[in-house]
Motif scaffolding. Sequence first.
Motif, PDB file in Angstrom:
ATOM      1  N   CYS A 128     -11.974 -34.413  -2.762  1.00 53.27           N
ATOM      2  CA  CYS A 128     -11.202 -33.304  -2.188  1.00 53.27           C
ATOM      3  C   CYS A 128     -11.375 -32.033  -3.023  1.00 53.27           C
ATOM      4  O   CYS A 128     -11.300 -32.082  -4.245  1.00 53.27           O
ATOM      5  N   GLY A 179      -6.897 -33.738  -3.963  1.00 51.70           N
ATOM      6  CA  GLY A 179      -6.186 -34.808  -3.246  1.00 51.70           C
ATOM      7  C   GLY A 179      -4.957 -34.355  -2.498  1.00 51.70           C
ATOM      8  O   GLY A 179      -3.912 -34.996  -2.572  1.00 51.70           O
ATOM      9  N   ASP A 180      -5.098 -33.247  -1.730  1.00 49.82           N
ATOM     10  CA  ASP A 180      -3.948 -32.749  -0.953  1.00 49.82           C
ATOM     11  C   ASP A 180      -3.529 -33.715   0.155  1.00 49.82           C
ATOM     12  O   ASP A 180      -2.418 -33.682   0.646  1.00 49.82           O
ATOM     13  N   GLY A 181      -4.471 -34.589   0.563  1.00 47.77           N
ATOM     14  CA  GLY A 181      -4.150 -35.581   1.583  1.00 47.77           C
ATOM     15  C   GLY A 181      -4.305 -35.085   3.003  1.00 47.77           C
ATOM     16  O   GLY A 181      -4.155 -35.859   3.949  1.00 47.77           O
ATOM     17  N   CYS A 205      -6.923 -32.446   3.970  1.00 47.76           N
ATOM     18  CA  CYS A 205      -8.225 -31.861   4.324  1.00 47.76           C
ATOM     19  C   CYS A 205      -9.142 -32.942   4.903  1.00 47.76           C
ATOM     20  O   CYS A 205      -8.829 -34.128   4.873  1.00 47.76           O
ATOM     21  N   CYS A 253     -10.168 -35.727   2.279  1.00 49.11           N
ATOM     22  CA  CYS A 253      -9.086 -36.693   2.039  1.00 49.11           C
ATOM     23  C   CYS A 253      -8.920 -37.636   3.224  1.00 49.11           C
ATOM     24  O   CYS A 253      -8.851 -38.857   3.057  1.00 49.11           O
TER      25      CYS A 253
END
Length: 398
Positions: A62, A66-68, A70, A73
């Motif tokens: 990412c 790791g924003d979860g 994009c 991710c």
Amino acid sequence: MSTAVAATEGVWTRVIGQRAVVEELRTAITDPTAMTHAWLFTGPPGSGRSVAARAFAAALQCPDGGDGTCHACRTVLAGTHADVTVIVPDGLSIGVAEARELVRVAGRSPSQGRWQMIIVEDADRMSESAANAVLKMIEEPPPRTVVMLCAPSLHPDDVPVTIRSRCRVVALRTPPAAAIAEVLVGDGVDPALAAWSAAASGGHVGRARRLARDEEARLARKAVLDVPLRLVSLGACMEAADDLVGSAKEETEAATEVLDGAETEALKNSLGVGARGPGVVAAARGSAGQLKELERRQKSRATRIGRDALDRALVDLAGLYRDAMVLAAMSSGGSPTADLPLNHPDRRADALELARRIGAEGALRRIDAILDCRTALEQNVKPQFALEALTVALRLPA
Ligand SMILES: [Zn+2]
């Protein structure tokens, strides 16, 4: 690289009750030039080894740590990222052919992500020659490749010392029940059921989820924990062994039926079985071999599912005898173990009754018998024999 994503955000929310591990992994991604190429995630079953490995993989691919949300991710977590390969052995072992394929993929440059990543779940199932192939690769890892192995422990039976010495070890602990319950509530489970499931799961996140969602799983657990107080005669012991083996078999059949049918159909279609025309006869010999190989793998998977089901039952049983042992020791000595949490808090009455009838020493002896049974099953003793020997050893005194 940004590390704006906090330990309680993005991909890290999936890693339950492992604050120290999350901190370690978050720190590792801040300096890609110092990246370790071989990682070993250890922890008891259900602690989330492969979940942590996947979250780490997502955070590494990412652009925002790791924003979860994009594309990188989401595809890593969904298992569809082109540069993240996850090996999930569904049979009893990972063979050398599979390991060589893994090494081949590991040697490729990343096609779109930052890293070429391989995650091996249950790396303890690698055969010796498979482990050797992997060892050779991690001795001289390709520069953009990261390999993550997951195994229950650092014991040489799980991971050869040669591999272990080349890996950075990440040790997960058994997640606390409160952390598991919190996640279940977040998933929409009723708080009381979430607390009960988390407490009854023995710190196994997947088990807690199944207990919370699935009435069948709750009934199966109940049937297992009903066993100890049923064992009042030889006949009752035989019957209980039958029940335990029978329910593991049912579970196996239910799990494999769908998988097997779809796989066999897909292979037959791809081989053109049932087709007519030139070349079909010539291909027939080869396709028989492939079908046989598929059948072999399916059989190995069925054995593993059955063994896992029996193993879960044995762990539950051992937990109840351990509770009885603790309660017996407490009542005789009034020791400071008064606050020790029980494995099966909802079966406290049963554990007390067992404690009264067999005492601490009797409970300990029965735990040993359960461990012996697990060993016998691992050594391919027929389940019916192993379980009959066990239930007789667990029989209550007259
Ligand atoms: Zn992302």
